[in-house]
Write a protein that holds these residues in place. Structure first.
Motif, PDB file in Angstrom:
ATOM      1  N   ASN A 105      58.840   8.490  62.333  1.00  0.00           N
ATOM      2  CA  ASN A 105      59.626   9.057  61.228  1.00  0.00           C
ATOM      3  C   ASN A 105      58.711   8.885  59.815  1.00  0.00           C
ATOM      4  N   LYS A 106      58.245   7.417  59.596  1.00  0.00           N
ATOM      5  CA  LYS A 106      57.627   7.171  58.517  1.00  0.00           C
ATOM      6  C   LYS A 106      56.494   7.995  57.924  1.00  0.00           C
ATOM      7  N   ASN A 107      55.523   8.249  59.087  1.00  0.00           N
ATOM      8  CA  ASN A 107      54.391   9.160  59.020  1.00  0.00           C
ATOM      9  C   ASN A 107      54.714  10.828  58.791  1.00  0.00           C
ATOM     10  N   ALA A 108      55.806  11.088  59.484  1.00  0.00           N
ATOM     11  CA  ALA A 108      56.310  12.175  59.441  1.00  0.00           C
ATOM     12  C   ALA A 108      56.898  12.664  57.932  1.00  0.00           C
ATOM     13  N   TRP A 109      57.535  11.600  57.447  1.00  0.00           N
ATOM     14  CA  TRP A 109      58.099  11.787  56.082  1.00  0.00           C
ATOM     15  C   TRP A 109      56.944  11.874  54.830  1.00  0.00           C
ATOM     16  N   LYS A 110      56.205  11.087  55.162  1.00  0.00           N
ATOM     17  CA  LYS A 110      55.186  11.107  54.109  1.00  0.00           C
ATOM     18  C   LYS A 110      54.368  12.240  54.001  1.00  0.00           C
ATOM     19  N   LEU A 111      54.061  13.097  55.279  1.00  0.00           N
ATOM     20  CA  LEU A 111      53.144  14.187  55.293  1.00  0.00           C
ATOM     21  C   LEU A 111      54.262  15.381  54.950  1.00  0.00           C
ATOM     22  N   ALA A 112      55.527  15.316  55.182  1.00  0.00           N
ATOM     23  CA  ALA A 112      56.393  16.296  54.727  1.00  0.00           C
ATOM     24  C   ALA A 112      56.622  16.498  53.239  1.00  0.00           C
ATOM     25  N   LEU A 113      56.472  15.091  52.498  1.00  0.00           N
ATOM     26  CA  LEU A 113      56.660  14.866  51.373  1.00  0.00           C
ATOM     27  C   LEU A 113      55.082  15.480  50.448  1.00  0.00           C
ATOM     28  N   ASN A 125      47.201  20.972  61.773  1.00  0.00           N
ATOM     29  CA  ASN A 125      47.664  19.412  62.208  1.00  0.00           C
ATOM     30  C   ASN A 125      49.183  19.340  62.227  1.00  0.00           C
ATOM     31  N   GLU A 126      49.975  20.154  62.476  1.00  0.00           N
ATOM     32  CA  GLU A 126      51.166  20.164  62.440  1.00  0.00           C
ATOM     33  C   GLU A 126      52.054  19.789  61.583  1.00  0.00           C
ATOM     34  N   GLN A 127      51.644  20.177  60.312  1.00  0.00           N
ATOM     35  CA  GLN A 127      52.115  19.885  58.971  1.00  0.00           C
ATOM     36  C   GLN A 127      52.199  21.128  57.940  1.00  0.00           C
ATOM     37  N   LEU A 128      53.130  21.355  57.547  1.00  0.00           N
ATOM     38  CA  LEU A 128      53.388  22.423  56.479  1.00  0.00           C
ATOM     39  C   LEU A 128      52.683  22.142  55.534  1.00  0.00           C
ATOM     40  N   LEU A 129      51.648  23.365  54.911  1.00  0.00           N
ATOM     41  CA  LEU A 129      50.709  23.072  53.885  1.00  0.00           C
ATOM     42  C   LEU A 129      51.374  23.840  52.646  1.00  0.00           C
ATOM     43  N   ALA A 130      51.948  25.092  53.239  1.00  0.00           N
ATOM     44  CA  ALA A 130      52.595  25.972  52.019  1.00  0.00           C
ATOM     45  C   ALA A 130      53.439  27.007  52.574  1.00  0.00           C
ATOM     46  N   SER A 131      54.278  27.587  51.812  1.00  0.00           N
ATOM     47  CA  SER A 131      54.940  28.888  52.495  1.00  0.00           C
ATOM     48  C   SER A 131      55.189  30.082  51.202  1.00  0.00           C
ATOM     49  N   GLY A 132      55.022  31.204  51.691  1.00  0.00           N
ATOM     50  CA  GLY A 132      55.472  31.863  50.656  1.00  0.00           C
ATOM     51  C   GLY A 132      56.899  32.536  50.927  1.00  0.00           C
ATOM     52  N   THR A 133      57.978  32.244  50.475  1.00  0.00           N
ATOM     53  CA  THR A 133      59.442  32.568  50.644  1.00  0.00           C
ATOM     54  C   THR A 133      60.094  33.761  49.848  1.00  0.00           C
ATOM     55  N   GLY A 134      60.866  34.694  50.669  1.00  0.00           N
ATOM     56  CA  GLY A 134      61.432  35.590  49.989  1.00  0.00           C
ATOM     57  C   GLY A 134      60.946  36.628  48.976  1.00  0.00           C
ATOM     58  N   ASN A 159      67.880  26.206  51.531  1.00  0.00           N
ATOM     59  CA  ASN A 159      67.545  26.615  53.011  1.00  0.00           C
ATOM     60  C   ASN A 159      66.266  27.045  53.467  1.00  0.00           C
ATOM     61  N   ASN A 160      65.393  26.933  52.674  1.00  0.00           N
ATOM     62  CA  ASN A 160      63.982  27.089  52.814  1.00  0.00           C
ATOM     63  C   ASN A 160      63.191  25.819  52.900  1.00  0.00           C
ATOM     64  N   ALA A 161      62.193  25.601  54.029  1.00  0.00           N
ATOM     65  CA  ALA A 161      61.616  24.301  54.043  1.00  0.00           C
ATOM     66  C   ALA A 161      60.479  24.101  52.993  1.00  0.00           C
ATOM     67  N   CYS A 162      60.389  23.187  52.218  1.00  0.00           N
ATOM     68  CA  CYS A 162      59.318  23.007  51.234  1.00  0.00           C
ATOM     69  C   CYS A 162      58.311  21.835  51.986  1.00  0.00           C
ATOM     70  N   GLY A 163      58.660  21.305  53.103  1.00  0.00           N
ATOM     71  CA  GLY A 163      57.838  20.105  53.705  1.00  0.00           C
ATOM     72  C   GLY A 163      58.436  20.154  55.064  1.00  0.00           C
ATOM     73  N   VAL A 164      57.372  19.931  55.968  1.00  0.00           N
ATOM     74  CA  VAL A 164      57.716  19.611  57.250  1.00  0.00           C
ATOM     75  C   VAL A 164      56.470  18.991  58.027  1.00  0.00           C
ATOM     76  N   ALA A 165      56.745  17.932  58.824  1.00  0.00           N
ATOM     77  CA  ALA A 165      55.489  17.428  59.385  1.00  0.00           C
ATOM     78  C   ALA A 165      56.081  16.964  60.793  1.00  0.00           C
ATOM     79  N   SER A 166      55.212  16.948  62.018  1.00  0.00           N
ATOM     80  CA  SER A 166      55.630  16.041  63.197  1.00  0.00           C
ATOM     81  C   SER A 166      54.460  15.091  63.387  1.00  0.00           C
ATOM     82  N   ARG A 167      54.716  13.916  63.392  1.00  0.00           N
ATOM     83  CA  ARG A 167      53.959  12.737  63.959  1.00  0.00           C
ATOM     84  C   ARG A 167      54.534  12.008  64.780  1.00  0.00           C
ATOM     85  N   GLU A 168      53.742  10.584  65.237  1.00  0.00           N
ATOM     86  CA  GLU A 168      54.224   9.663  65.901  1.00  0.00           C
ATOM     87  C   GLU A 168      55.331   8.723  65.871  1.00  0.00           C
TER      88      GLU A 168
END
Length: 252
Positions: free
Chosen positions: A26-34, A160-169, A15-24
């Protein structure tokens, strides 16, 4: 995922995001989320707010994951995705979601309203001498959306609308920030010019000090600490832009 309007791909774990990205697309958004955390992505839940086409399907097919959720899929994409018979593929439907949440508590039940507030630019009150740039405002909104849905105490770092990292819980906000910075460095994410979102106020200026040392230039937080001025003063002395929203997103 419904918080995001442009094409966005997210990878979730517990239930926590380990990768998120918005792009033009889906393919590019997926690559940056990963790219944000390829280690945690293994065995995760993938979700997009846009159609999965064949080029995106070919990329995500390379990873082992449990569930994929999207509003639609091309026939060619489904043929690829169904090659793994244990994979669960779900179509996201537009439905009215409940506005109440329920939690068991000993021999009773707690009822509370869901956090339906999405921080917008109009909610931001600049409290420092310098204000965030247009690009930073976009990233602050992006970071706040992720922060809202992440287990508290949490810190979210975005560029740049990409999750770089998060600290959770974590049990302290400093721990959450240090966890996020360590994770970003582990996967070679550049924090220079990144923004930071916090789901609650900073009781001391220690977090902005640690963030500044890592290259973070803009901060979004609810404000409301009796020692807000100490944090504001530190930001002013070190050319950090900070905005208050007045809304605490505290996911427990």
């Amino acid at each position: 995922i419904s918080e995001f309007k442009s094409t966005t791909f997210a990878i979730l774990k517990h239930n926590n995001a380990c990768g998120v990205a918005s792009r033009e697309n889906n393919k590019n958004a997926w690559k940056l989320a990963l790219e944000s955390d390829p280690q945690s992505a293994f065995g995760g839940i993938l979700i997009s707010n846009d159609k999965i086409d064949i080029s995106t399907a070919k990329e995500i097919h390379k990873l082992f994951y449990e569930v994929l959720i999207a509003p639609s899929f091309s026939d060619e994409a489904l043929n690829i995705l169904r090659e793994n018979k244990k994979r669960i593929i779900l179509k996201q439907l537009k439905v009215a979601l409940p506005k109440l949440q329920f939690r068991t508590a000993l021999n009773g039940v707690l009822q509370q309203e869901k956090d339906l507030k999405t921080d917008l630019e109009s909610d931001m009150k600049s409290v420092t001498k310098i204000s965030p740039s247009k690009e930073e405002i976009k990233d602050l909104i992006f970071a706040s959306k992720i922060c809202k849905h992440t287990k508290s105490n949490t810190i979210v770092l975005v560029k740049n609308e990409q999750l770089l990292a998060s600290g959770t819980g974590q049990t302290s906000r400093v721990d959450a920030l240090e966890q996020a910075i360590t994770k970003a460095k582990k996967f070679n994410m550049n924090l220079n010019g990144a923004v930071m979102a916090s789901d609650a106020f900073f009781p001391f200026p220690d977090c902005v000090s640690i963030a500044h040392a890592s290259g973070i230039t803009s901060v979004i937080q609810p404000g409301g600490s009796i020692k807000d001025k100490l944090t504001i003063d530190y930001c002013n002395k070190n050319n950090i832009a900070m905005v208050f929203t007045g809304t605490r997103h505290f996911k427990h």
